[in-house]
Design an enzyme around this catalytic site. Sequence first.
Site, mmCIF file in Angstrom:
data_model
loop_
_atom_site.group_PDB
_atom_site.id
_atom_site.type_symbol
_atom_site.label_atom_id
_atom_site.label_comp_id
_atom_site.label_asym_id
_atom_site.label_seq_id
_atom_site.Cartn_x
_atom_site.Cartn_y
_atom_site.Cartn_z
ATOM 1 N N TYR A 101 58.094 -0.811 9.979
ATOM 2 C CA TYR A 101 59.070 -1.437 9.092
ATOM 3 C C TYR A 101 58.915 -0.814 7.714
ATOM 4 C CZ TYR A 101 61.199 -4.920 6.036
ATOM 5 O OH TYR A 101 61.974 -5.538 5.088
ATOM 6 N N GLU A 189 66.739 -1.508 4.000
ATOM 7 C CA GLU A 189 65.712 -1.818 4.994
ATOM 8 C C GLU A 189 65.861 -0.946 6.224
ATOM 9 O OE1 GLU A 189 64.401 -6.119 6.196
ATOM 10 O OE2 GLU A 189 65.904 -5.458 7.631
#
Length: 376
Positions: A101, A189
């Site tokens: 991530y 993101e």
Amino acid sequence: MNIHEYQAKELLAPHGLPIPRFRVAASPAEAREIAAEFGQPVVVKAQVLVGGRGKAGGVKLARSPQEAEAAAGQILGMDIKGHTVRRVLVSEAVDIRREYYLSAVVDRGSKRVILMASNEGGVEIEEVARQHPEKIVRVEADPFLGLFDYQARELALAMDLPKSYLRDFTRVARALYQSLVEWDASLVEINPLVTTDKGAIWALDAKMVLDDNAAWRHSFEQLRDLSAEDPFEREAREKGISYVKLDGNIGCVVNGAGLAMATMDVIKLKGGAPANFLDIGGGAKAETVAAALAIILSDVNVKAVLFNIFGGITRCDEVARGIVSALGQVSRRVPMVVRLVGTNEEEGREILRQAELIAAQSMDEAAARVVEVSRQ
Ligand code: GDP
Ligand code: MN
């Protein structure tokens, strides 16, 4: 403003983020053609403005053009958390070694852009934050000097990224930071950012939240997906009103975001539930007030309305005129409580005396009254 994955990827690719080749399809046949053109396995992905598409069945691997067509047939028209899928992204599939991530986000606490990373990739970050908060690492970028390579290395080290990927990861982290700054995004993101056995790094998913306040610097408007937007939220935006629908039954028309929040709090304190957040903004004209009321009353749950106006730049008489003219236009009537204080409040009250409204002096009294009438 939220944008689709394919739009985010279009904005991010020129910054050097490694994004597998992709195109968008609106029909199964189109998905098949794209897969045939790519000539390798592809991933077919629902383009909706919500996360968790994978879990909902909105992301499918297809090994042939036929499979891509079938996958698109299943995904198009699907409902994911209340969003209908109208387009799919067809992307070259990647053999994943590990999912990570990585995001850049404007952090109000530190007043900086921070980069967050985790080796718990592919999972929603809120989930990771709950279960394994220690697995999320953060670095703060300097507002003048930006992100340093050593900070990217710090992230890589903390998430156990093998050394061979370090150079590419540093580039990705810097590109992510740069793209957030240049696009005036509040969030960029990549989840998952993946490594492959061949030693490559790929950004397989992309989410971007653009700051509406910077719309004038970019051509954001063309990125807005009108079909995915709540029609009343859209109308409000077009009229310059900040409106967020909520689950309660007391509509609120307020000027100023802070006062709107405080009004919602006081309604709750009195045992009621606000039906919306609504800020008509400073200097609102009668027409804006009328539009706000129409939007609020279109919500069938609304049983009462509270106008809480603090006249500064906004003049109370102008708001009062708006209320009166709105009452002439709306078909549905609910009890309405009005509290007007500040610039031209006397004139405002005079205008309202002719209408059937409940006047209140203080915010406390106004909230108590509106909760009371909402129950009748
Ligand atoms: P989200 O569920 O809405 O966040 O959609 P994602 O784009 O993140 O996709 C969900 C999951 O699908 C990812 O976490 C991956 O595990 C998987 N996935 C996406 N793209 C690929 C790919 O190219 N190859 C493989 N093997 N899996 C993929
Ligand atoms: Mn994802």
